[in-house]
Scaffold this motif. Structure first.
Motif, short mmCIF file in Angstrom:
data_model
loop_
_atom_site.label_atom_id
_atom_site.label_comp_id
_atom_site.label_asym_id
_atom_site.label_seq_id
_atom_site.Cartn_x
_atom_site.Cartn_y
_atom_site.Cartn_z
N SER A 45 43.76 1.77 31.90
CA SER A 45 44.67 1.96 33.03
C SER A 45 46.11 1.74 32.59
N ASN A 46 47.03 2.41 33.27
CA ASN A 46 48.45 2.25 32.98
C ASN A 46 48.86 0.80 33.18
N LEU A 47 49.59 0.21 32.23
CA LEU A 47 49.94 -1.20 32.27
C LEU A 47 51.40 -1.44 32.68
N THR A 107 55.63 -0.19 26.20
CA THR A 107 54.37 0.43 26.63
C THR A 107 54.24 1.81 26.01
N PHE A 108 53.02 2.17 25.66
CA PHE A 108 52.75 3.50 25.11
C PHE A 108 51.28 3.84 25.32
N SER A 109 50.94 5.09 25.16
CA SER A 109 49.57 5.55 25.40
C SER A 109 49.21 6.58 24.34
N ASN A 110 47.90 6.91 24.29
CA ASN A 110 47.49 7.98 23.40
C ASN A 110 47.80 9.34 24.04
N PHE A 111 47.59 10.40 23.30
CA PHE A 111 47.97 11.74 23.76
C PHE A 111 47.26 12.13 25.06
N PHE A 112 46.01 11.70 25.21
CA PHE A 112 45.21 12.11 26.37
C PHE A 112 45.37 11.17 27.57
N LYS A 113 46.21 10.17 27.44
CA LYS A 113 46.46 9.21 28.52
C LYS A 113 45.18 8.48 28.94
N THR A 114 44.33 8.21 27.97
CA THR A 114 43.10 7.47 28.27
C THR A 114 43.14 6.05 27.72
N GLU A 115 44.18 5.74 26.98
CA GLU A 115 44.30 4.42 26.36
C GLU A 115 45.76 3.99 26.43
N VAL A 132 60.91 -5.81 32.48
CA VAL A 132 61.52 -4.57 31.96
C VAL A 132 60.47 -3.85 31.13
N ASN A 133 60.06 -2.66 31.58
CA ASN A 133 59.08 -1.85 30.85
C ASN A 133 59.78 -0.70 30.16
N MET A 134 59.62 -0.61 28.85
CA MET A 134 60.23 0.46 28.06
C MET A 134 59.12 1.36 27.54
N ASP A 135 59.08 2.59 28.02
CA ASP A 135 58.01 3.54 27.72
C ASP A 135 58.30 4.28 26.43
N VAL A 136 57.65 3.84 25.36
CA VAL A 136 57.88 4.45 24.05
C VAL A 136 57.46 5.92 24.04
N GLY A 137 56.43 6.26 24.83
CA GLY A 137 55.94 7.63 24.86
C GLY A 137 56.87 8.61 25.55
N SER A 138 57.94 8.12 26.17
CA SER A 138 58.86 9.02 26.87
C SER A 138 59.82 9.72 25.92
N SER A 139 59.78 9.36 24.64
CA SER A 139 60.64 9.98 23.64
C SER A 139 59.81 10.45 22.47
N ASN A 140 59.94 11.72 22.10
CA ASN A 140 59.20 12.24 20.95
C ASN A 140 59.59 11.53 19.66
N VAL A 141 60.88 11.25 19.53
CA VAL A 141 61.36 10.58 18.32
C VAL A 141 60.82 9.15 18.26
N ALA A 142 60.88 8.44 19.40
CA ALA A 142 60.36 7.07 19.44
C ALA A 142 58.86 7.04 19.20
N SER A 143 58.14 8.05 19.72
CA SER A 143 56.69 8.12 19.52
C SER A 143 56.37 8.27 18.04
N MET A 144 57.15 9.10 17.33
CA MET A 144 56.95 9.26 15.89
C MET A 144 57.16 7.94 15.16
N LEU A 145 58.25 7.26 15.52
CA LEU A 145 58.54 5.97 14.89
C LEU A 145 57.47 4.95 15.24
N ASN A 146 56.99 4.98 16.49
CA ASN A 146 55.96 4.04 16.92
C ASN A 146 54.69 4.22 16.12
#
Length: 392
Positions: A181-183, A223-231, A320-334
């Protein structure tokens, strides 16, 4: 200048691995005038409940005072729930509270041991002890805007920056959770976090706070998730205030009073214009260093301008929730960070950007170091109801 804290018995256990002391305590050097607690004392303190631990800490402090009686100390602590702690006691109070009895990484109060100007430890023995743990570090390791910064003739003028004063908050816990579930807004969705905040509130009601009207706790979560939003994964920092911050300007740092209270009064969207994040990579592989350099290096950024950032206010906290998945560049770095986190030493800092002369100099809200913490190894599974399921 603040008066020096009273001399007291050092509660440092005989071994570094069992250390549970305040950063106000002087280091146990041969000339520090204090004696380490015996292993029996350290073990006994570790097993006490909240009331017993507070009583034991007070008794130990009373035994170490010179020229003052334990009765005098008792007179100073009669404020009850409304008591405001003297500045010299605040750092000690942070780490006298309840521990988060959840899986690692362990949170160590290790700030005073970083004596060098560069924040490095002086011997490899300490590095081994801290491996896999999270520590508070001196905020002076981050250079922030100084009092004359806005009078400079160019942006990011390093000559007009200065080492931060002591951080306004200290990190008292850091955990990594994973769920289907979304955290987002973890203080409401993550059972262990809710329980821990309740324990902290009970402790504050009994033992007092630094005073002021700013949130007692900040919860900073990546916060971040996998591509399928299942994790979904959330890296949760729990920060406890150690300074008096008040919108009336009567806090320990008037510039911070103004900057922080004005920031709190903004809408969530406007908050993004002032919340700043900085990091310093101390140790990593070359691939990660190159990626960070390509993304602009270690310059402070307005994190809400780079990532989707959400804010949630509770009775005693601001999350304060910072969504790493909201940025393609941040997702790559993550992705690189997740793969190499066990070999990574990185310092983190958040602050409110001073955008007016009376909001300067800037002061770090917190300064935290990850010491070779494997995020995969620290990750804890949650059930759909938010309760802790099992280690992964």
């Amino acid at each position: 200048p603040r008066p020096a804290p009273p001399r007291r018995q050092c509660l440092r256990p005989a071994t570094m691995a069992d250390r549970q002391v305040s950063s106000e305590d002087p280091p146990c050097a041969p000339d520090c005038g204090t004696e380490p607690a015996s292993p029996d004392v350290a073990a006994a303190l570790a097993g006490l409940d909240l009331d017993q631990a507070a009583a034991a800490a007070a008794a130990a402090a009373g035994e170490g005072l010179e020229g003052e009686s334990a009765a005098d100390d008792a007179d100073d602590d009669t404020g009850g729930a409304a008591a405001e702690q003297p500045p010299e006691e605040r750092r000690a109070a942070v780490f006298a509270g309840p521990e988060w009895n959840a899986p690692p990484p362990a949170m160590y109060d290790y700030e005073t041991e970083y004596r060098g100007a560069d924040g490095q430890l002086n011997d490899d023995e300490h590095k081994a002890v801290l491996r896999g743990k999270v520590t508070n570090i001196p905020a002076r390791l981050f250079k922030l805007r100084g009092p004359d910064y806005l009078y400079g003739d160019k942006l990011n003028n390093l000559a007009l920056k200065q080492p931060s004063g002591t951080a306004a908050y200290a990190c008292v816990a850091l955990k990594v959770f994973q769920s289907s579930s979304n955290l987002t807004h973890g203080a409401q969705k993550i059972g262990p976090l809710k329980d821990y905040l309740a324990k902290l509130a009970a402790f504050d009601a009994q033992h007092g706070t630094p005073g002021g009207d700013a949130p007692m706790y900040l919860i900073a979560s990546w916060t971040f998730s996998n591509f399928f939003k299942t994790e979904y994964t959330s890296v949760v920092h729990v920060l406890r205030r150690t300074m008096k911050i008040d919108s009336s300007g009567t806090g320990d740092d008037p510039a911070l009073d103004r900057a922080f209270s004005r920031w709190l009064a903004l809408s969530n969207e406007q908050k993004n214009d002032k919340l700043k994040y900085a990091c310093i990579v101390r140790e990593s592989n070359e691939q990660l260093k190159s990626a960070i350099s390509m993304l602009g290096g270690e310059r402070p950024v307005l994190i809400g301008k780079r990532l989707t950032t959400s804010y949630f206010r509770g009775d005693n906290y601001l999350e304060v929730n910072m969504d790493v998945g909201s940025s393609n560049v941040a997702s790559m770095l993550n992705g690189l960070v997740l793969k190499t986190s066990g070999k990574l030493v990185i310092d983190e800092c958040w602050c409110i950007e001073g955008q007016a002369a009376d909001e300067l100099p800037e002061r770090a809200l917190c300064a935290v170091r990850w010491n070779n913490c494997s995020i995969e190894g620290c990750r804890q599974l949650l059930d759909r109801d938010g309760s802790l399921a099992a280690s992964k």
